[in-house]
Write a protein that holds these residues in place. Structure first.
Motif, PDB file in Angstrom:
ATOM      1  N   UNK A   4      21.066  53.709  16.862  1.00 48.43           N
ATOM      2  CA  UNK A   4      19.746  53.506  16.295  1.00 48.43           C
ATOM      3  C   UNK A   4      19.496  52.032  16.020  1.00 48.43           C
ATOM      4  N   UNK A   5      20.532  51.324  15.565  1.00 48.68           N
ATOM      5  CA  UNK A   5      20.372  49.919  15.227  1.00 48.68           C
ATOM      6  C   UNK A   5      20.324  49.029  16.462  1.00 48.68           C
ATOM      7  N   UNK A   6      20.897  49.494  17.592  1.00 48.19           N
ATOM      8  CA  UNK A   6      20.865  48.700  18.827  1.00 48.19           C
ATOM      9  C   UNK A   6      19.508  48.791  19.522  1.00 48.19           C
ATOM     10  N   UNK A   7      18.711  49.793  19.151  1.00 47.87           N
ATOM     11  CA  UNK A   7      17.396  49.991  19.740  1.00 47.87           C
ATOM     12  C   UNK A   7      16.312  49.856  18.682  1.00 47.87           C
ATOM     13  N   UNK A   8      15.150  49.445  19.125  1.00 49.18           N
ATOM     14  CA  UNK A   8      13.967  49.588  18.289  1.00 49.18           C
ATOM     15  C   UNK A   8      13.415  50.968  18.599  1.00 49.18           C
ATOM     16  N   UNK A   9      13.337  51.811  17.584  1.00 51.96           N
ATOM     17  CA  UNK A   9      12.895  53.187  17.795  1.00 51.96           C
ATOM     18  C   UNK A   9      11.407  53.310  17.524  1.00 51.96           C
ATOM     19  N   UNK A  10      10.709  53.873  18.499  1.00 48.28           N
ATOM     20  CA  UNK A  10       9.260  53.923  18.471  1.00 48.28           C
ATOM     21  C   UNK A  10       8.759  55.354  18.571  1.00 48.28           C
ATOM     22  N   UNK A  54      13.619  59.421  13.177  1.00 47.88           N
ATOM     23  CA  UNK A  54      13.947  58.007  13.010  1.00 47.88           C
ATOM     24  C   UNK A  54      12.979  57.158  13.819  1.00 47.88           C
ATOM     25  N   UNK A  55      12.308  56.228  13.166  1.00 49.84           N
ATOM     26  CA  UNK A  55      11.370  55.342  13.853  1.00 49.84           C
ATOM     27  C   UNK A  55      11.243  54.049  13.064  1.00 49.84           C
ATOM     28  N   UNK A  56      11.197  52.937  13.790  1.00 51.21           N
ATOM     29  CA  UNK A  56      10.962  51.628  13.187  1.00 51.21           C
ATOM     30  C   UNK A  56       9.491  51.248  13.242  1.00 51.21           C
ATOM     31  N   UNK A  57       8.819  51.723  14.270  1.00 47.49           N
ATOM     32  CA  UNK A  57       7.429  51.350  14.512  1.00 47.49           C
ATOM     33  C   UNK A  57       6.667  52.543  15.057  1.00 47.49           C
ATOM     34  N   UNK A  58       5.406  52.639  14.682  1.00 48.46           N
ATOM     35  CA  UNK A  58       4.534  53.674  15.241  1.00 48.46           C
ATOM     36  C   UNK A  58       3.291  52.995  15.807  1.00 48.46           C
ATOM     37  N   UNK A  59       2.803  53.530  16.924  1.00 48.42           N
ATOM     38  CA  UNK A  59       1.560  53.053  17.527  1.00 48.42           C
ATOM     39  C   UNK A  59       0.693  54.290  17.752  1.00 48.42           C
ATOM     40  N   UNK A  60      -0.336  54.416  16.932  1.00 50.22           N
ATOM     41  CA  UNK A  60      -1.174  55.609  16.947  1.00 50.22           C
ATOM     42  C   UNK A  60      -2.630  55.198  16.734  1.00 50.22           C
ATOM     43  N   UNK A  61      -3.518  56.167  16.702  1.00 45.65           N
ATOM     44  CA  UNK A  61      -4.917  55.847  16.430  1.00 45.65           C
ATOM     45  C   UNK A  61      -5.046  55.253  15.029  1.00 45.65           C
ATOM     46  N   UNK A 205       8.122  52.802   6.756  1.00 47.10           N
ATOM     47  CA  UNK A 205       8.696  52.484   5.445  1.00 47.10           C
ATOM     48  C   UNK A 205      10.219  52.460   5.489  1.00 47.10           C
ATOM     49  N   UNK A 206      10.800  53.331   6.311  1.00 41.17           N
ATOM     50  CA  UNK A 206      12.264  53.431   6.367  1.00 41.17           C
ATOM     51  C   UNK A 206      12.832  52.804   7.646  1.00 41.17           C
ATOM     52  N   UNK A 207      12.159  51.793   8.172  1.00 42.48           N
ATOM     53  CA  UNK A 207      12.606  51.153   9.412  1.00 42.48           C
ATOM     54  C   UNK A 207      13.996  50.546   9.260  1.00 42.48           C
ATOM     55  N   UNK A 208      14.862  50.836  10.236  1.00 42.31           N
ATOM     56  CA  UNK A 208      16.191  50.217  10.264  1.00 42.31           C
ATOM     57  C   UNK A 208      16.111  48.809  10.844  1.00 42.31           C
ATOM     58  N   UNK A 210      13.161  46.520  10.719  1.00 48.12           N
ATOM     59  CA  UNK A 210      11.803  46.131  10.336  1.00 48.12           C
ATOM     60  C   UNK A 210      11.397  44.785  10.936  1.00 48.12           C
ATOM     61  N   UNK A 211      12.302  43.828  10.950  1.00 47.98           N
ATOM     62  CA  UNK A 211      11.969  42.504  11.482  1.00 47.98           C
ATOM     63  C   UNK A 211      11.654  42.581  12.971  1.00 47.98           C
ATOM     64  N   UNK A 212      12.449  43.353  13.703  1.00 48.71           N
ATOM     65  CA  UNK A 212      12.198  43.516  15.138  1.00 48.71           C
ATOM     66  C   UNK A 212      10.888  44.266  15.375  1.00 48.71           C
ATOM     67  N   UNK A 213      10.594  45.239  14.522  1.00 43.77           N
ATOM     68  CA  UNK A 213       9.329  45.964  14.650  1.00 43.77           C
ATOM     69  C   UNK A 213       8.154  45.014  14.460  1.00 43.77           C
ATOM     70  N   UNK A 214       8.272  44.112  13.492  1.00 43.75           N
ATOM     71  CA  UNK A 214       7.221  43.109  13.275  1.00 43.75           C
ATOM     72  C   UNK A 214       7.072  42.213  14.500  1.00 43.75           C
ATOM     73  N   UNK A 215       8.195  41.899  15.140  1.00 43.23           N
ATOM     74  CA  UNK A 215       8.153  41.072  16.341  1.00 43.23           C
ATOM     75  C   UNK A 215       7.414  41.778  17.473  1.00 43.23           C
TER      76      UNK A 215
END
Length: 237
Positions: A4-10, A54-61, A205-208, A210-215
């Motif tokens: 999970x930490x090696x990937x950005x989970x979307x 498990x998700x670091x980032x979501x892209x939705x409406x 909120x529970x992103x493993x 978060x910094x990569x998700x922001x990127x």
């Protein structure tokens, strides 16, 4: 570091899949992470997050993401607009493009089709809208047996591409049409039947990671990615 930490989970609507794929190399170059997760009907993706996926980032409406922020699943301050996506018509590659400029044209095109490929009419943005338009045009019952409903737009378009029907058409979001081999974009829905949906991205909120998700959000929304967004089917924000 676990998988999970090696990937950005979307968790993302299918509308963003092509754009995310085009930005994946740049994202890995700056973070060292691959992008993993799921793309599908937005309602299904939102429910997966609610159920603890498990998700670091979501892209939705925009509406769904605002709701998830209120429910404390997404960090409100992280939310950013990616762009608008039109619901559009598709044909198999090699089939004649549809000439649809009015609601009457659309009614005629749908009635002439012997198979209509659409995403989930209860959980996907485009599918819900297709069901609404069919009712609005007064042809829901007439075409009910021709609807070929699939879990998401990408799957619906793949089935359109391989269809052996004589006059099949598809209706889903423009980005999913553009990203699928074997089908061609045939124009947006006409005035009075149109839908342009704003897609937004946010860090969970529970992103493993978060910094990569922001990127990734920075990449998705950057001025430098404008041409990639347009090529993928997003309109200007």
């Amino acid at each position: 570091m676990n998988n999970l930490e090696r990937n950005l989970n979307i968790l993302s609507g299918g509308a963003a899949q092509g754009l995310v794929a085009s930005l994946a190399p740049a994202f890995k170059a700056t973070t060292g992470l691959d992008i993993a997760g799921e793309f599908g009907a937005v309602g299904v993706m939102a429910d997966k997050l609610r159920r603890g996926a498990a998700a670091d980032i979501v892209i939705l409406t925009a509406a769904l993401l605002a709701g998830l922020a209120e429910e404390k699943f997404v960090v409100t301050a992280s939310i950013a607009n990616v762009g608008r996506v039109e619901t559009a018509l598709a044909v198999r590659s090699g089939d004649p493009k549809l000439s649809v400029t009015t609601a009457d044209d659309l009614r005629a095109a749908l009635l002439a089709a012997d198979a209509i490929f659409v995403p989930d009419i209860k959980a996907s943005t485009a599918g819900i809208h297709v069901a609404k338009v069919l009712a609005q045009l007064g042809i829901a019952d007439a075409v009910a047996d021709r609807l070929r409903v699939h879990p998401n737009g990408a799957t619906a378009m793949r089935h359109l591409a391989s269809s052996d029907a004589k006059r099949p058409i598809g209706c889903t979001q423009s980005t999913e049409i553009i990203a699928t081999s074997g089908v061609e974009f045939s124009g947006p829905l006409p005035q009075g039947c149109e839908l342009a949906t704003m897609y937004t991205a946010g860090v969970t909120v529970h992103a493993a990671n978060a910094t990569a998700a922001e990127r990734l959000i920075e990449l998705l929304t950057s001025t430098d990615a404008r041409d990639l967004r347009i090529k993928a089917g997003f309109a200007s924000r």
